[in-house]
Design an enzyme around this catalytic site. Structure first.
Site, short mmCIF file in Angstrom:
data_model
loop_
_atom_site.label_atom_id
_atom_site.label_comp_id
_atom_site.label_asym_id
_atom_site.label_seq_id
_atom_site.Cartn_x
_atom_site.Cartn_y
_atom_site.Cartn_z
N ASP A 25 0.84 -1.20 0.00
CA ASP A 25 0.00 0.00 0.00
C ASP A 25 0.87 1.25 0.00
OD1 ASP A 25 -2.30 1.50 0.04
OD2 ASP A 25 -2.71 1.21 2.16
N HIS A 42 2.82 3.24 -8.99
CA HIS A 42 2.70 1.79 -9.18
C HIS A 42 3.94 1.24 -9.88
CE1 HIS A 42 -1.28 2.05 -7.64
NE2 HIS A 42 -1.79 2.66 -8.69
N LEU A 136 10.53 -21.12 -4.14
CA LEU A 136 9.63 -20.10 -3.59
C LEU A 136 8.35 -20.09 -4.41
CD1 LEU A 136 9.08 -17.49 -1.80
CD2 LEU A 136 10.03 -16.20 -3.71
C1 FPP Z 1 -1.80 0.24 -3.35
O1 FPP Z 1 -1.39 1.58 -3.44
C2 FPP Z 1 -1.25 -0.57 -4.43
C3 FPP Z 1 -1.96 -1.10 -5.46
C4 FPP Z 1 -3.41 -0.92 -5.61
C5 FPP Z 1 -1.32 -1.88 -6.53
C6 FPP Z 1 -0.10 -2.67 -6.21
C7 FPP Z 1 0.67 -2.85 -7.47
C8 FPP Z 1 2.01 -2.85 -7.62
C9 FPP Z 1 2.95 -2.78 -6.49
C10 FPP Z 1 2.66 -2.86 -8.97
C11 FPP Z 1 2.67 -4.05 -9.78
C12 FPP Z 1 2.50 -5.35 -9.15
C13 FPP Z 1 3.01 -6.48 -9.64
C14 FPP Z 1 2.77 -7.77 -8.98
C15 FPP Z 1 3.86 -6.45 -10.80
P1 FPP Z 1 -2.51 2.72 -3.54
O2 FPP Z 1 -2.65 3.08 -4.96
O3 FPP Z 1 -3.76 2.27 -2.87
O4 FPP Z 1 -1.78 3.85 -2.73
P2 FPP Z 1 -2.47 5.01 -1.87
O5 FPP Z 1 -3.24 4.35 -0.76
O6 FPP Z 1 -1.29 5.78 -1.37
O7 FPP Z 1 -3.32 5.80 -2.81
#
Ligand code: FPP
Length: 247
Positions: A25, A42, A136
């Site tokens: 997050d 992201h 893994l």
């Molecule tokens: C939460 O941050 C994160 C996500 C919704 C997406 C997670 C994705 C990745 C780490 C990138 C790609 C993943 C893979 C497996 C290649 P948020 O957008 O909710 O952040 P915020 O709460 O600060 O707005």
């Protein structure tokens, strides 16, 4: 301590968690702090995925579960959804060979029928390509919601009972767990959530029953191997009782 010093300490301590789950997050906030568009947060988060996979391999974690895209995330603006889907494809395209070589078995858990055809094809490809590995297991939770997973399991049981292949008295905790996406995984030992939020957000509600929780203030794009090792060190100092009294 440096990452290598921490790793040495973890090995001295012994008990490495077999299964680590992470709610990644804070990508959006990381981008906002830099006045960048959210998709760049992201993209930067993808680097952290690479870091924790390598860290988990080195520490000897057997299962790593990453919450990459929730069912609720389908309600984000279409540009952000398509950015996340392209990142997923890109990650698979770029990393599949390396993951295969490192001994990683990749699995994608969730309602993958909702994925766009290109993303779905990438998922199927990497799953097949790495299926023989066992060092893994990397569980990528995509289009996943825990309540939906529980309802799906209940519906499967109902279907089997109706078909006469399962008797109601055979429905116990093990039978239920076998019908979840995580059927052949041990429950997580440690759940890490980054960016300081203190919520489960519909992730692994059944499987987290006795999991140790660790909330890290670090935003996901800043989370690296050192942070993973610090979390494991913290875990090693916990007293897990599973509802019992100390021995
Ligand atoms: C939460 O941050 C994160 C996500 C919704 C997406 C997670 C994705 C990745 C780490 C990138 C790609 C993943 C893979 C497996 C290649 P948020 O957008 O909710 O952040 P915020 O709460 O600060 O707005």
């Amino acid at each position: 301590m440096t990452a290598n010093e921490l790793l040495a300490q973890l090995r001295v301590n012994g008990a490495i968690p077999r299964h680590v789950a992470i709610i990644m997050d804070g990508n959006g906030r990381w981008a906002r702090e830099r006045m960048l568009p959210r998709p760049l947060g992201h993209r930067s988060g993808m680097k952290s995925v690479r870091e924790v996979v390598e860290g988990a391999l080195e520490a000897g974690v057997e299962y790593l579960s990453l919450f990459a895209f929730s069912q609720e995330n389908w309600q984000r603006p279409p540009v952000e959804i398509s950015a996340l889907m392209s990142l997923l494809e890109e990650y698979i395209q770029r990393e599949a060979d390396e993951l295969e070589g490192q001994g990683v078995r990749v699995r994608v858990l969730g309602d993958i029928d909702r994925l766009a055809p290109a993303a779905r094809a990438a998922v199927d490809r990497v799953t097949a390509q790495t299926a023989h590995n066992s060092k893994l297991t990397l569980n990528l939770f995509i289009s996943y919601g825990s309540r939906a997973e529980l309802v799906r399991a209940a519906r499967r049981i109902a279907d089997e009972v109706q078909a006469g292949t399962l008797r109601p008295e055979q429905v116990d905790e093990a039978a239920f767990a076998e019908r979840l996406y995580t059927a052949d995984c041990p429950d997580p030992d440690l759940l890490i959530r980054t960016s300081g939020e203190q919520r489960i957000s519909n992730f692994l509600l059944w499987q987290l029953a006795y999991t140790e929780l660790l909330i890290s203030p670090v935003l996901w794009p800043d989370f690296g191997r050192t942070n993973l090792y610090e979390a494991i060190l913290d875990f090693q100092n916990r007293d897990r009782r599973f509802g019992r009294v100390p021995a």
